[in-house]
Design a protein around this motif. Sequence first.
Motif, PDB file in Angstrom:
ATOM      1  N   LEU A   1       3.458  17.483  -0.710  1.00  0.00           N
ATOM      2  CA  LEU A   1       3.786  16.182  -1.414  1.00  0.00           C
ATOM      3  C   LEU A   1       5.021  15.373  -1.175  1.00  0.00           C
ATOM      4  O   LEU A   1       4.972  14.157  -1.060  1.00  0.00           O
ATOM      5  CB  LEU A   1       3.089  15.849  -2.793  1.00  0.00           C
ATOM      6  CG  LEU A   1       1.363  16.287  -2.741  1.00  0.00           C
ATOM      7  CD1 LEU A   1       0.967  16.088  -4.345  1.00  0.00           C
ATOM      8  CD2 LEU A   1       0.803  15.440  -1.940  1.00  0.00           C
ATOM      9  N   GLU A   2       5.868  16.131  -1.785  1.00  0.00           N
ATOM     10  CA  GLU A   2       7.305  15.644  -1.713  1.00  0.00           C
ATOM     11  C   GLU A   2       7.769  15.337  -0.421  1.00  0.00           C
ATOM     12  O   GLU A   2       8.497  14.330  -0.240  1.00  0.00           O
ATOM     13  CB  GLU A   2       8.415  16.718  -2.677  1.00  0.00           C
ATOM     14  CG  GLU A   2       8.032  16.617  -3.802  1.00  0.00           C
ATOM     15  CD  GLU A   2       8.836  17.773  -4.680  1.00  0.00           C
ATOM     16  OE1 GLU A   2       9.562  18.812  -4.151  1.00  0.00           O
ATOM     17  OE2 GLU A   2       8.892  17.909  -6.084  1.00  0.00           O
ATOM     18  N   ASP A   3       7.533  16.056   0.798  1.00  0.00           N
ATOM     19  CA  ASP A   3       7.725  15.765   2.130  1.00  0.00           C
ATOM     20  C   ASP A   3       7.140  14.620   2.371  1.00  0.00           C
ATOM     21  O   ASP A   3       7.800  13.506   3.040  1.00  0.00           O
ATOM     22  CB  ASP A   3       7.378  16.992   2.689  1.00  0.00           C
ATOM     23  CG  ASP A   3       8.150  18.193   2.909  1.00  0.00           C
ATOM     24  OD1 ASP A   3       9.354  17.943   2.415  1.00  0.00           O
ATOM     25  OD2 ASP A   3       7.798  19.196   3.508  1.00  0.00           O
ATOM     26  N   GLU A   4       5.785  14.393   1.938  1.00  0.00           N
ATOM     27  CA  GLU A   4       5.093  13.052   1.996  1.00  0.00           C
ATOM     28  C   GLU A   4       5.816  11.788   1.770  1.00  0.00           C
ATOM     29  O   GLU A   4       6.002  10.782   2.170  1.00  0.00           O
ATOM     30  CB  GLU A   4       3.469  13.244   1.842  1.00  0.00           C
ATOM     31  CG  GLU A   4       2.770  12.141   2.463  1.00  0.00           C
ATOM     32  CD  GLU A   4       1.348  12.473   1.873  1.00  0.00           C
ATOM     33  OE1 GLU A   4       0.456  11.284   2.084  1.00  0.00           O
ATOM     34  OE2 GLU A   4       0.876  13.258   1.601  1.00  0.00           O
ATOM     35  N   ILE A   5       6.200  12.061   0.458  1.00  0.00           N
ATOM     36  CA  ILE A   5       6.964  10.935  -0.316  1.00  0.00           C
ATOM     37  C   ILE A   5       8.198  10.522   0.381  1.00  0.00           C
ATOM     38  O   ILE A   5       8.450   9.341   0.477  1.00  0.00           O
ATOM     39  CB  ILE A   5       7.191  11.346  -1.961  1.00  0.00           C
ATOM     40  CG1 ILE A   5       5.918  11.598  -2.665  1.00  0.00           C
ATOM     41  CG2 ILE A   5       8.178  10.464  -2.404  1.00  0.00           C
ATOM     42  CD1 ILE A   5       5.864  12.114  -3.872  1.00  0.00           C
ATOM     43  N   LEU A   6       8.705  11.633   0.656  1.00  0.00           N
ATOM     44  CA  LEU A   6      10.134  11.133   1.439  1.00  0.00           C
ATOM     45  C   LEU A   6       9.938  10.368   2.698  1.00  0.00           C
ATOM     46  O   LEU A   6      10.585   9.666   3.127  1.00  0.00           O
ATOM     47  CB  LEU A   6      11.068  12.493   1.844  1.00  0.00           C
ATOM     48  CG  LEU A   6      11.497  13.237   0.433  1.00  0.00           C
ATOM     49  CD1 LEU A   6      12.124  14.499   0.946  1.00  0.00           C
ATOM     50  CD2 LEU A   6      12.592  12.116  -0.073  1.00  0.00           C
ATOM     51  N   SER A   7       8.686  10.900   3.384  1.00  0.00           N
ATOM     52  CA  SER A   7       8.526  10.120   4.592  1.00  0.00           C
ATOM     53  C   SER A   7       8.126   8.724   4.468  1.00  0.00           C
ATOM     54  O   SER A   7       8.603   7.931   5.210  1.00  0.00           O
ATOM     55  CB  SER A   7       7.247  10.862   5.595  1.00  0.00           C
ATOM     56  OG  SER A   7       6.852  10.250   6.755  1.00  0.00           O
ATOM     57  N   LEU A   8       7.632   8.336   3.394  1.00  0.00           N
ATOM     58  CA  LEU A   8       7.068   7.351   3.254  1.00  0.00           C
ATOM     59  C   LEU A   8       7.910   6.323   2.585  1.00  0.00           C
ATOM     60  O   LEU A   8       8.123   5.226   2.973  1.00  0.00           O
ATOM     61  CB  LEU A   8       5.970   7.127   1.906  1.00  0.00           C
ATOM     62  CG  LEU A   8       4.424   7.815   2.471  1.00  0.00           C
ATOM     63  CD1 LEU A   8       3.571   7.995   1.249  1.00  0.00           C
ATOM     64  CD2 LEU A   8       3.879   6.943   3.566  1.00  0.00           C
ATOM     65  N   LYS A   9       9.037   6.942   1.900  1.00  0.00           N
ATOM     66  CA  LYS A   9      10.243   6.292   1.463  1.00  0.00           C
ATOM     67  C   LYS A   9      11.112   5.900   2.523  1.00  0.00           C
ATOM     68  O   LYS A   9      11.697   4.714   2.613  1.00  0.00           O
ATOM     69  CB  LYS A   9      11.045   7.141   0.219  1.00  0.00           C
ATOM     70  CG  LYS A   9      10.138   6.996  -1.028  1.00  0.00           C
ATOM     71  CD  LYS A   9      11.181   7.671  -1.952  1.00  0.00           C
ATOM     72  CE  LYS A   9      10.492   7.654  -3.525  1.00  0.00           C
ATOM     73  NZ  LYS A   9      11.109   8.482  -4.437  1.00  0.00           N
TER      74      LYS A   9
ATOM     75  N   ASP B   1       0.769  -1.171  -0.096  1.00  0.00           N
ATOM     76  CA  ASP B   1       0.048  -0.026  -0.133  1.00  0.00           C
ATOM     77  C   ASP B   1       0.747   1.216   0.081  1.00  0.00           C
ATOM     78  O   ASP B   1       0.499   2.240  -0.730  1.00  0.00           O
ATOM     79  CB  ASP B   1      -0.836   0.044   1.113  1.00  0.00           C
ATOM     80  CG  ASP B   1      -2.151  -1.008   0.976  1.00  0.00           C
ATOM     81  OD1 ASP B   1      -2.457  -1.437  -0.145  1.00  0.00           O
ATOM     82  OD2 ASP B   1      -2.592  -1.457   2.274  1.00  0.00           O
ATOM     83  N   LEU B   2       1.996   1.357   0.917  1.00  0.00           N
ATOM     84  CA  LEU B   2       2.933   2.469   0.674  1.00  0.00           C
ATOM     85  C   LEU B   2       3.440   2.475  -0.805  1.00  0.00           C
ATOM     86  O   LEU B   2       3.549   3.811  -1.123  1.00  0.00           O
ATOM     87  CB  LEU B   2       4.005   2.134   1.671  1.00  0.00           C
ATOM     88  CG  LEU B   2       3.674   2.533   3.446  1.00  0.00           C
ATOM     89  CD1 LEU B   2       4.840   2.181   4.112  1.00  0.00           C
ATOM     90  CD2 LEU B   2       3.195   3.735   3.508  1.00  0.00           C
TER      91      LEU B   2
END
Length: 66
Positions: A36-44, A11-12
């Motif tokens: 959104l880029e901050d959220e992407i980095l957090s998920l990665k 899901d991530l």
Amino acid sequence: MATLTLPEVFDLRLKIQELETKVSSGELSLFERCDLEDEILSLKEKLGEFDRMKFSDEGECLNCSA
């Protein structure tokens, strides 16, 4: 951090793909894109922690069914 399950990891990865598509669409404002880029980095980062922790010292997958 709690250990992720394989469905959560899947899901991530889907969420990251979705967010990256939104970022590259060119329809977002600078601030929305940055958020959104901050959220992407957090998920990665979460996925990276999962990858580092998925094997035991003996090389066995800790998240795989036996």
